[in-house]
Design an enzyme around this catalytic site. Sequence first.
Site, mmCIF file in Angstrom:
data_model
loop_
_atom_site.group_PDB
_atom_site.id
_atom_site.type_symbol
_atom_site.label_atom_id
_atom_site.label_comp_id
_atom_site.label_asym_id
_atom_site.label_seq_id
_atom_site.Cartn_x
_atom_site.Cartn_y
_atom_site.Cartn_z
ATOM 1 N N SER A 1 0.865 -7.431 -3.934
ATOM 2 C CA SER A 1 0.058 -8.120 -2.933
ATOM 3 C C SER A 1 -0.926 -7.170 -2.246
ATOM 4 C CB SER A 1 0.979 -8.728 -1.883
ATOM 5 O OG SER A 1 0.216 -9.226 -0.813
ATOM 6 N N CYS B 1 5.215 -6.192 8.781
ATOM 7 C CA CYS B 1 4.182 -6.167 9.825
ATOM 8 C C CYS B 1 4.818 -6.200 11.218
ATOM 9 C CB CYS B 1 3.205 -7.307 9.606
ATOM 10 S SG CYS B 1 4.024 -8.829 9.255
HETATM 11 C C1 LIG Z 1 -5.023 -1.858 0.093
HETATM 12 C C2 LIG Z 1 -3.629 -2.398 0.121
HETATM 13 C C3 LIG Z 1 -3.365 -3.641 0.730
HETATM 14 C C4 LIG Z 1 -2.079 -4.150 0.778
HETATM 15 N N1 LIG Z 1 -1.856 -5.378 1.357
HETATM 16 C C5 LIG Z 1 -0.595 -5.911 1.358
HETATM 17 C C6 LIG Z 1 -0.348 -7.231 1.879
HETATM 18 O O1 LIG Z 1 -1.264 -7.921 2.329
HETATM 19 N N2 LIG Z 1 0.939 -7.692 1.876
HETATM 20 C C7 LIG Z 1 1.976 -6.956 1.365
HETATM 21 O O2 LIG Z 1 3.100 -7.433 1.372
HETATM 22 N N3 LIG Z 1 1.755 -5.727 0.832
HETATM 23 C C8 LIG Z 1 0.502 -5.185 0.819
HETATM 24 N N4 LIG Z 1 0.298 -3.928 0.265
HETATM 25 C C9 LIG Z 1 1.430 -3.170 -0.298
HETATM 26 C C10 LIG Z 1 1.510 -3.322 -1.819
HETATM 27 O O3 LIG Z 1 1.740 -4.670 -2.181
HETATM 28 C C11 LIG Z 1 2.623 -2.438 -2.403
HETATM 29 O O4 LIG Z 1 3.857 -2.840 -1.840
HETATM 30 C C12 LIG Z 1 2.428 -0.957 -2.133
HETATM 31 O O5 LIG Z 1 1.065 -0.635 -2.201
HETATM 32 C C13 LIG Z 1 3.204 -0.057 -3.080
HETATM 33 O O6 LIG Z 1 2.780 -0.212 -4.413
HETATM 34 P P1 LIG Z 1 1.693 0.737 -5.151
HETATM 35 O O7 LIG Z 1 2.083 2.161 -4.894
HETATM 36 O O8 LIG Z 1 1.759 0.345 -6.593
HETATM 37 O O9 LIG Z 1 0.374 0.411 -4.544
HETATM 38 C C14 LIG Z 1 -0.998 -3.396 0.218
HETATM 39 C C15 LIG Z 1 -1.272 -2.170 -0.394
HETATM 40 C C16 LIG Z 1 -2.551 -1.656 -0.459
HETATM 41 C C17 LIG Z 1 -2.801 -0.331 -1.141
#
Ligand SMILES: Cc1cc2nc3c(=O)[nH]c(=O)nc-3n(C[C@H](O)[C@H](O)[C@H](O)COP(=O)(O)O)c2cc1C
Lengths: 310, 352
Positions: A28, A137
Amino acid sequence: MEEKNSKDISMSVKLGRLFLKYPVMPASGTFGYGEEFIDITDYSLFGALVTKGISLEPSKGNEMPRICETPCGLINSIGLENVGFEKFKDEKIDFLKKFNIPVIVNFFGKSVEDYAIMAGKLSRIDGISALEANISCPNVKEGGRAFGTDPEIVYEITASIKNCSDLPLIVKLTPLVSDIALIAEVAEKAGADVISLVNTFPAASIDINKRKFKLSRGYGGLSGPAIKPIAVKLVNDVYKAVRIPVIGMGGISSWEDAVEFFMAGATSVAVGTGAFNNPYLIPQITSGIKKFLQENNFSSIYDIIGIVNN
Amino acid sequence: MKTKKIINENCEVTVNLKIKDTENTYLLRIKNNFIPQNFIPGQFAMVKHNPGSSDPLLARPFSIFRKFNENEFEILYRVCGKGTDLLSNIKKGDYISVTGPLGNGFDTLYDFQGLKNGSGAKIVKNIHILIAGGIGIAPLFSLPDFIKNKGRKGNEPTVDYRVNDSLDSNERSNINTEGNGRTPSNRVLEACNCGDNNKFILYYGSKTEKELYFRYSIHSDYDEVYFATDDGSFGYKGNAVDLLFKNINDYCNQNEKSTERLNVNFYACGPKPMLSYLINKLRAQNKSNMLDSGILNEYAVQVSLEEHFACGIGVCLGCVVKINSENSDNFVFKRVCKDGPVFNAFELQDYC
Ligand SMILES: Cc1cc2nc3c(=O)[nH]c(=O)nc-3n(C[C@H](O)[C@H](O)[C@H](O)COP(=O)(O)O)c2cc1C
Ligand SMILES: Cc1cc2nc3c(=O)[nH]c(=O)nc-3n(C[C@H](O)[C@H](O)[C@H](O)COP(=O)(O)OP(=O)(O)OC[C@H]3O[C@@H](n4cnc5c(N)ncnc54)[C@H](O)[C@@H]3O)c2cc1C
Ligand code: FES
């Protein structure tokens, strides 16, 4: 012959009632509402489509700067900018529905009641396969601490969502807690169908010349390869604590990374930051895992899930 | 489903050389058979010099500087940090990851809606004024050629500027960029058939001579070129915007009653203070005479912005800029990477 073998390998998984043809999906907030990546990649090997977190009212998000890079990582403080429920319903869901791939809608609230209201509203629109509640959050009413750090609130949120919605519920945990297994157990007890983790880790970076935080809000959430080893450990902690399936994520940038998460107990994985550099990462992970399973004489993805504890 | 094609490939580097007489500025030539033929000036590519590696983690955005031939395009870049430093060490024959073309380039389909009392007025010339600050020349460099060549494509040498709404939408989208974040306007395709009626003027400023790239060769694309340096080492001593305003009445003080008109377009890229200064001065000028005579309409000033990008394709919301809006906060956030990087100058809140 080899080709035939690879076709025999079963990659589909079940997350509670939710059936996924492939076990890899976007995380997400790194996939918008699905409208952008489609110009570069096709979604046919995606297990699900996962939206940016949605709230009752639209949210503008934080002032700039919102992102900064750190070694092997990315700190973001987007501030949960989103179009809000009404616009999502009117303008975004129709596009996501077209692909015949399960749509998982990530959402959040400012209070426990918000979560329940959102869940109710979302379950009344067509085309959503599952809900993912982001409980990382801040709980505005309780002084801004993340909902996901307090087991009682986790129970309350999960139970009240289940009360308002029949859709499969994924509860997405915040990683910075003293006992993640306890939080996961509580969510399971309250009726969660699936647990997903990890969300980003609170983090900060400072510009030493300006003597200021690099991000407008001071801190943000760390994602990317830097968090992967911590995420693998937390996924394993949760896997051992609950019976419901787990979606693992945090720093996945290759199929090998993904295999680690499956072996740690994930039934499915999500890819966020990694896809920024490689838009083909999701399909590549699926084919990489398939090849790995075949070469190691496994017949199903389930053969490796949690294998480190067997 | 209609999509705007974007490629992501590991591409071979054919040239990566420091430009003579400059400080730390390089020309990078990349083999690819899609981007050279399909980009619009102002669009950019996300470039990762270390595909598959995590440090640095993110790709860096660079404007597509120029088409070299059908199968190669170029990027002009200045070393200013870790990523660009490592990029400068890439050798001929190495492979780097490229995603592009991305974003909305400059809109080159001129809009004449802004011509009030323009019922009978005839446009006799399109004046294209480019304002570049230092490395800001990169997204602007291909613009004259792009406009001239599109112009030559038309088969009618005469110029017909009537607003034509009967074009089918496919025809329009062949030329216009899709998903444009800017306010939509009725653009006139015939305006492209005016190769000989274009005049190109460049105002090019930098701190010092060494940052005025191609200062001895750039004239060939322009009818007029004006240089400015802060230290006076080359051209006018001062900034390019002040230099432009010395001549502004030549472009903008047109006789209202005349039946012949100039269509003036501004395109700019450079550091934020330069863009703010330019936009403020143009706005003031516009109030004093241009808007009244309908010469400078609200779409006539386009600027290309920079921000730190993470994804570059519009999914992370990390690169937003405030755009004026009627809502209660008076602004909406738009993504520089996806809704820009080129914006209508008068929409930008933080630049005024
Ligand atoms: C730019 C950005 C926006 C994100 N927005 C959300 C969000 O709206 N809701 C949520 O549950 N996680 C959000 N996340 C967290 C990601 O879904 C994920 O849990 C986290 O980035 C770890 O995974 P990754 O290392 O593959 O990015 C966001 C992450 C990033 C980098
Ligand atoms: C749409 C777009 C087009 C661009 N086109 C070009 C181009 O054609 N040629 C060129 O040389 N550069 C261009 N840039 C800027 C280029 O992306 C940055 O110089 C580069 O990302 C710096 O990377 P680094 O790792 O070397 O620097 P870092 O170590 O990341 O940063 C070094 C310094 O550069 C600043 N910086 C980094 N990124 C940016 C940015 N995006 N905007 C403003 N300041 C930045 C930092 O604040 C810091 O002071 C463009 C940027 C954008 C957004
Ligand atoms: S860089 Fe991700 S939205 Fe612009």
